[in-house]
Design an enzyme around this catalytic site. Structure first.
Site, short mmCIF file in Angstrom:
data_model
loop_
_atom_site.label_atom_id
_atom_site.label_comp_id
_atom_site.label_asym_id
_atom_site.label_seq_id
_atom_site.Cartn_x
_atom_site.Cartn_y
_atom_site.Cartn_z
CG ASP A 288 -1.53 1.97 115.13
OD1 ASP A 288 -1.80 2.45 113.80
OD2 ASP A 288 -0.48 1.56 115.70
CG ASP B 42 -0.79 0.57 110.02
OD1 ASP B 42 -0.08 1.34 109.72
OD2 ASP B 42 -1.11 0.36 111.34
#
Length: 192
Positions: free
Chosen positions: A134, A155
């Site tokens: 991330d 995401d």
């Protein structure tokens, strides 16, 4: 007016599914590789982020960092690799089958495609990295604390695909309901 009626050819919706899946996957993996390469993979575990490991996009509000998430959304079920591998192994084929067995000509199959692309992007990270990579972080400018857990393009693709498909499903349901009521009303008027 459909493209066929104008003399053009419409791209098969299943092709949009695959184009969207590949585009989401490539964009996700490319952005992860770029940011993690640019930032050297982030600070060693347990260390705080320094200016060497951060790129401020909007100072105080939005930055790029390197973060490995071994859990799911919001870091839930951290370290449960087999759970996420199993869930992805079920989800991806289910969405592919749903796209191929779709009977609705106006269904946004591209939305299912970006979900698949995002899921495969995060699956790749779970298999070949410490966890999901991330790198997007939104901060509260007044406190400097994160407003949302760190996330990535996969995401975004998954959430966007789910939201678009849900909205389409709801609108399609009410459209069919209106058509059904209109047909019933017409039948009742014809019977009178």
């Amino acid at each position: 007016m459909p493209a066929e009626a104008r003399g053009g050819q419409r791209l098969n919706p299943i092709r949009w599914f695959w184009i969207a899946a590949v585009a989401a996957l490539v964009l996700d993996l490319a952005t992860k590789a770029y940011v993690f390469g640019l930032l050297g993979g982030g600070p060693p575990p347990g260390n705080l982020y320094t200016d060497d490991h951060v790129i401020w996009v909007l100072p105080g509000a939005f930055r790029l960092i390197c973060h490995y998430n071994t859990g799911g959304a919001f870091g839930l079920a951290s370290g449960k690799l087999l759970l996420f591998l199993g869930a992805t192994a079920v989800l991806v084929p289910a969405l592919v089958l749903a796209a191929y067995h779709n009977r609705e000509p106006d269904a946004p199959l591209w939305a299912l495609g970006i979900i698949v692309g995002g899921a495969i992007g995060n699956l790749y990270d779970r298999i070949f990295h410490v966890g999901v990579r991330d790198f997007l972080e939104i901060l509260n400018p007044s406190t400097g604390r994160g407003l949302w857990p760190v996330f990535n393009i996969a995401d975004v693709a998954i959430v966007m695909g789910v939201v678009v498909y849900m909205i389409w499903s709801i609108l399609d349901y009410f459209h069919k309901l209106r058509l059904k009521h209109a047909a019933e009303d017409a039948a009742n008027e014809a019977a009178e």
